[in-house]
Design a protein around this motif. Structure first.
Motif, mmCIF file in Angstrom:
data_model
loop_
_atom_site.group_PDB
_atom_site.id
_atom_site.type_symbol
_atom_site.label_atom_id
_atom_site.label_comp_id
_atom_site.label_asym_id
_atom_site.label_seq_id
_atom_site.Cartn_x
_atom_site.Cartn_y
_atom_site.Cartn_z
ATOM 1 N N PHE A 1 0.853 -1.206 0.000
ATOM 2 C CA PHE A 1 0.000 0.000 0.000
ATOM 3 C C PHE A 1 0.881 1.246 0.000
ATOM 4 C CE2 PHE A 1 -1.876 3.350 2.681
ATOM 5 C CZ PHE A 1 -2.942 3.713 1.869
ATOM 6 N N ILE A 2 1.924 1.242 0.878
ATOM 7 C CA ILE A 2 2.806 2.414 0.962
ATOM 8 C C ILE A 2 3.539 2.628 -0.376
ATOM 9 C CG2 ILE A 2 4.865 3.349 2.134
ATOM 10 C CD1 ILE A 2 3.810 1.814 4.664
ATOM 11 N N LEU A 3 4.057 1.506 -0.926
ATOM 12 C CA LEU A 3 4.802 1.605 -2.195
ATOM 13 C C LEU A 3 3.912 2.147 -3.312
ATOM 14 C CD1 LEU A 3 6.840 -1.723 -2.188
ATOM 15 C CD2 LEU A 3 7.771 0.551 -2.511
ATOM 16 N N LEU A 4 2.680 1.607 -3.386
ATOM 17 C CA LEU A 4 1.759 2.035 -4.447
ATOM 18 C C LEU A 4 1.390 3.506 -4.289
ATOM 19 C CD1 LEU A 4 -0.611 -1.044 -4.688
ATOM 20 C CD2 LEU A 4 0.668 -0.055 -6.569
ATOM 21 N N THR A 5 1.174 3.930 -3.041
ATOM 22 C CA THR A 5 0.781 5.318 -2.804
ATOM 23 C C THR A 5 1.921 6.264 -3.173
ATOM 24 O OG1 THR A 5 -0.513 4.472 -0.991
ATOM 25 C CG2 THR A 5 -0.307 6.841 -1.097
ATOM 26 N N PHE A 6 3.169 5.877 -2.843
ATOM 27 C CA PHE A 6 4.309 6.726 -3.185
ATOM 28 C C PHE A 6 4.486 6.836 -4.692
ATOM 29 C CE2 PHE A 6 6.067 6.363 1.217
ATOM 30 C CZ PHE A 6 6.198 7.729 1.411
ATOM 31 N N GLU A 7 4.203 5.716 -5.383
ATOM 32 C CA GLU A 7 4.388 5.709 -6.836
ATOM 33 C C GLU A 7 3.319 6.525 -7.540
ATOM 34 O OE1 GLU A 7 6.648 4.615 -8.955
ATOM 35 O OE2 GLU A 7 7.913 4.067 -7.245
ATOM 36 N N ASN A 8 2.069 6.414 -7.053
ATOM 37 C CA ASN A 8 0.966 7.108 -7.719
ATOM 38 C C ASN A 8 -0.090 7.452 -6.668
ATOM 39 O OD1 ASN A 8 -1.146 7.908 -9.387
ATOM 40 N ND2 ASN A 8 -0.569 6.436 -10.972
ATOM 41 N N TYR A 9 -0.243 8.747 -6.401
ATOM 42 C CA TYR A 9 -1.150 9.166 -5.331
ATOM 43 C C TYR A 9 -2.605 8.782 -5.600
ATOM 44 C CZ TYR A 9 2.859 11.807 -3.722
ATOM 45 O OH TYR A 9 4.102 12.142 -3.286
ATOM 46 N N PHE A 10 -2.942 8.616 -6.882
ATOM 47 C CA PHE A 10 -4.330 8.259 -7.218
ATOM 48 C C PHE A 10 -4.725 6.901 -6.640
ATOM 49 C CE2 PHE A 10 -3.108 11.016 -10.868
ATOM 50 C CZ PHE A 10 -3.942 12.076 -10.538
ATOM 51 N N MET A 11 -3.710 6.067 -6.325
ATOM 52 C CA MET A 11 -3.973 4.727 -5.804
ATOM 53 C C MET A 11 -4.528 4.795 -4.376
ATOM 54 S SD MET A 11 -2.935 2.220 -7.714
ATOM 55 C CE MET A 11 -1.890 1.867 -9.083
ATOM 56 N N ALA A 12 -4.118 5.820 -3.640
ATOM 57 C CA ALA A 12 -4.431 5.859 -2.204
ATOM 58 C C ALA A 12 -5.930 5.797 -1.928
ATOM 59 C CB ALA A 12 -3.829 7.108 -1.581
ATOM 60 N N GLY A 13 -6.726 6.533 -2.715
ATOM 61 C CA GLY A 13 -8.176 6.599 -2.498
ATOM 62 C C GLY A 13 -8.847 5.234 -2.460
ATOM 63 N N PRO A 14 -8.841 4.508 -3.609
ATOM 64 C CA PRO A 14 -9.517 3.206 -3.626
ATOM 65 C C PRO A 14 -8.960 2.218 -2.590
ATOM 66 C CG PRO A 14 -8.742 3.777 -5.822
ATOM 67 C CD PRO A 14 -8.298 4.862 -4.918
ATOM 68 N N LEU A 15 -7.626 2.260 -2.359
ATOM 69 C CA LEU A 15 -7.031 1.308 -1.412
ATOM 70 C C LEU A 15 -7.488 1.604 0.022
ATOM 71 C CD1 LEU A 15 -3.395 0.873 -2.811
ATOM 72 C CD2 LEU A 15 -5.398 -0.513 -3.241
ATOM 73 N N LEU A 16 -7.569 2.918 0.374
ATOM 74 C CA LEU A 16 -8.028 3.284 1.722
ATOM 75 C C LEU A 16 -9.489 2.879 1.930
ATOM 76 C CD1 LEU A 16 -6.356 6.728 2.442
ATOM 77 C CD2 LEU A 16 -6.069 4.620 3.755
ATOM 78 N N VAL A 17 -10.282 3.077 0.882
ATOM 79 C CA VAL A 17 -11.694 2.671 0.944
ATOM 80 C C VAL A 17 -11.758 1.160 1.215
ATOM 81 C CG1 VAL A 17 -13.812 2.376 -0.443
ATOM 82 C CG2 VAL A 17 -12.553 4.531 -0.516
ATOM 83 N N PHE A 18 -10.871 0.416 0.538
ATOM 84 C CA PHE A 18 -10.871 -1.033 0.719
ATOM 85 C C PHE A 18 -10.529 -1.423 2.169
ATOM 86 C CE2 PHE A 18 -8.818 -5.151 0.865
ATOM 87 C CZ PHE A 18 -9.848 -5.926 0.348
ATOM 88 N N PHE A 19 -9.525 -0.735 2.767
ATOM 89 C CA PHE A 19 -9.144 -1.027 4.164
ATOM 90 C C PHE A 19 -10.344 -0.837 5.101
ATOM 91 C CE2 PHE A 19 -4.455 -0.281 3.319
ATOM 92 C CZ PHE A 19 -4.097 -1.568 3.664
ATOM 93 N N ALA A 20 -11.043 0.324 4.922
ATOM 94 C CA ALA A 20 -12.177 0.640 5.795
ATOM 95 C C ALA A 20 -13.284 -0.386 5.616
ATOM 96 C CB ALA A 20 -12.689 2.043 5.466
ATOM 97 N N LEU A 21 -13.585 -0.712 4.360
ATOM 98 C CA LEU A 21 -14.677 -1.660 4.109
ATOM 99 C C LEU A 21 -14.349 -3.052 4.651
ATOM 100 C CD1 LEU A 21 -15.916 -0.662 0.547
ATOM 101 C CD2 LEU A 21 -17.039 -0.277 2.717
ATOM 102 N N SER A 22 -13.063 -3.456 4.553
ATOM 103 C CA SER A 22 -12.650 -4.784 5.062
ATOM 104 C C SER A 22 -12.951 -4.879 6.556
ATOM 105 C CB SER A 22 -11.154 -5.019 4.886
ATOM 106 O OG SER A 22 -10.809 -4.883 3.584
#
Lengths: 293, 291
Positions: free
Chosen positions: B130-151
């Motif tokens: 998650f950290i690597l993906l967010t650093f590479e492309n900030y657009f990734m953070a949104g959907p991934l954070l939503v996934f963490f909360a929903l999990s």
């Protein structure tokens, strides 16, 4: 057996959907690099394949659980009927439960799941291989080398693996059965040999597992062989313009799609050693039942 | 249970360390492969890429082998310690219960300890990707954070259902195991009594297999939901990447998809283990509290 054809078909379908995503993605990359326009249709096809793959897996898992339940019932009924008969001496309760439940449950994977898993992996390997061969026949050397390495390990270790878990299962069965027989009532005395037998079971398991994990680790190196050869051959082909960038990227993804199921097949081979031994015990028991009839 | 875990703490610490080392080496593999591909495309092959890749692979394979051996050993050691605890502390006269505890539940509890270790490793892997993906492309953070909360909400929502299905399955398994023991004891009794016991055993066998199937069905449905959801997230991320930064449609995409795949695998694995642990908690209560 008819069930198993269904699982083989599901495995092939699952592998096809899985493999269609890198194909469409490769096409999308090539289209974008040639025309500098977004390849919407290819992108939508890639996304659909991404979503469809887990849906097929879900259907297959439910179908597998259902078939496992009916096979489990049939096998357990046969074992109970043979092991406990009227007016005949039978084994201890612990041994009976081990034969009926632990052996059948421990080897149930080999009745249906294995057909789905192996067909998915082999279909994925074959389809990806054909695609790579179409990009450039020389690129297919990379997966062939990886498969050859894994096959060599399989041939060399087959004999070691067949009975690897035998001693552990026999010792473990004897120990748990003895405990079950010794712990019946409120007045029974603790089972005093436990510590010695426990050490012996753990010692046997440690030696068996170390041997199997080392062989599995060596087999896993097929991934390295495949990727290294791909990089080497790919660089040579790109240098002489025999391959486009999109084709190279897509073939790299396809080589991964061969190496991952290959690793999975290696995993199945090494992790089913215990199930194979347990199944041989179930077969021996049902064989005795037939001879008895 | 705490005492058993305490006795195995050295093996547990070594196992976690080795698993984390193997996971961190695994994380570097897509980066190395993508670097190799980039260098190849730019006709500037790096002579160190293949030796570094080989070294990473050798170390990863050795670590995974070690961790697998340690985990299997630990699982067997915990299982046998639980059996020892049951045989010395459980003073129940119900032999069906003893058989279920010794033959069935001790194994499930022991494998749940290994699952906790795996959960630690896959949790770290998910977080790192998650950290690597967010650093590479900030657009990734949104959907991934939503996934963490929903999990989190999903696991909380499913907990009761899984726990009840597991309880039912174990109770039925116990009734079935008791019926086997009764059938064995009836083998020297008159034939009509033996036939009656055989019918009862067959009834409980069918019921135990049915409840196990129901538990498996629930478990598969609950774990497949997030898997399909993650696939939708991956598809959405791909479309987002393509629309927001179309230049990524090249070798970088392999790098991204490699890490997204790892994230999905780690996240699904974590949900699967969490749901399975919720069920096994019932067995821990039965073994150590005698409920």
């Amino acid at each position: 057996m008819i069930h198993n054809f269904g699982f083989i078909a599901l495995g092939v379908a699952s592998a096809s959907v899985n493999l269609s995503s890198p194909f469409f993605l490769g096409q999308a990359i090539d289209y974008y690099q040639k025309n500098h326009e977004l390849p919407i249709l290819y992108l939508l096809a890639t996304c659909s394949a991404f979503i469809l793959a887990p849906c097929i897996r879900f259907g297959a898992k439910i179908y597998l659980a259902r078939s496992n339940a009916s096979t489990r019932l049939e096998l357990k009924q046969r074992s109970v009927n043979f092991l406990i008969q009227h007016d005949k001496e039978s084994l201890s309760e612990g041994d009976i439960i081990e034969f009926i439940d632990n052996d059948i449950d421990g080897s149930i994977y080999l009745h249906h799941n294995i057909y789905y898993d192996i067909s998915t992996s082999i279909a994925a390997i074959l389809m990806a291989f054909i695609t790579i061969f179409n990009y450039h026949y020389l690129l297919s050397i990379a997966p062939i080398a990886a498969i050859a390495f894994s096959s060599a390990i399989y041939i060399l270790t087959r004999k070691i693996l067949n009975n690897a878990y035998g001693k552990y299962i026999e010792e473990n069965t004897a120990l748990t059965s003895k405990i079950l027989s010794a712990t019946h009532t409120k007045t029974s005395r603790p089972f005093i040999e436990f510590e010695t037998l426990k050490t012996s079971v753990l010692d046997t398991l440690w030696r068996t597992q170390l041997k199997i994990s080392s062989l599995e680790a060596i087999s896993g190196l097929s991934f390295l062989i495949g990727i290294s050869l791909l990089l080497y051959i790919g660089s040579e082909l790109l240098a002489i313009n025999a391959l486009t960038t999109g084709e190279f990227i897509a073939s790299a993804m396809y080589v991964e799609r061969i190496l991952i199921p290959l690793g999975f097949l290696i995993g199945i081979y090494f992790s089913t050693a215990e199930a194979l031994y347990r199944r041989s015990r179930v077969h021996a028991l049902h064989g005795r039942e037939k001879a008895h009839e | 249970m705490n005492k058993i875990i305490k006795n195995c703490r050295i093996i547990i610490i070594i196992s976690i360390t080795v698993s984390l080392l193997a996971a961190s080496l695994q994380i570097t593999v897509p980066y190395l492969i993508s670097s190799g591909i980039k260098a190849t495309i730019q006709s500037d092959p790096n002579p160190f890429i293949i030796p570094i890749l080989a070294l990473t692979f050798f170390c990863k394979a050795a670590m995974q082998g070690c961790s697998e051996t340690l985990n299997q050993f630990l699982e067997a050691k915990i299982r046998l310690s639980i059996i020892e605890h049951i045989s010395t502390n459980d003073l129940s006269n119900d032999k069906g219960k003893l058989a279920t505890l010794i033959k069935e539940e001790s194994g499930r509890v022991a494998s749940s300890v290994i699952q906790v270790l795996e959960l630690t490793a896959s949790g770290c892997l998910t977080l790192a990707t998650f950290i690597l993906l967010t650093f590479e492309n900030y657009f990734m953070a949104g959907p991934l954070l939503v996934f963490f909360a929903l999990s989190y909400f999903y696991i909380t929502f499913s907990a009761n259902k899984v726990s009840n299905a597991y309880k039912l399955e174990i109770e039925q398994e116990q009734k079935y195991k008791s019926s086997i023991i009764h059938l064995k004891h009836a083998s020297s009794a008159p034939l009509p009594h033996f036939i009656l016991k055989a019918k009862i055993n067959n009834y409980h066998l069918k019921k135990s297999i049915k409840t196990r199937y129901r538990y498996e069905w629930l478990s598969i449905s609950l774990t497949s939901g997030p898997e399909i959801f993650v696939a939708v997230i991956i598809a959405m991320s791909l479309l987002l990447i393509a629309f927001l930064s179309p230049m990524t449609l090249g070798p970088d995409l392999i790098y991204y998809l490699g890490y997204i795949g790892m994230f999905a695998l780690g996240a699904n694995h974590s949900i699967h283990i969490s749901l399975s642990l919720i069920g096994t908690k019932n067995s821990i209560t039965r073994i150590f509290k005698g409920v």
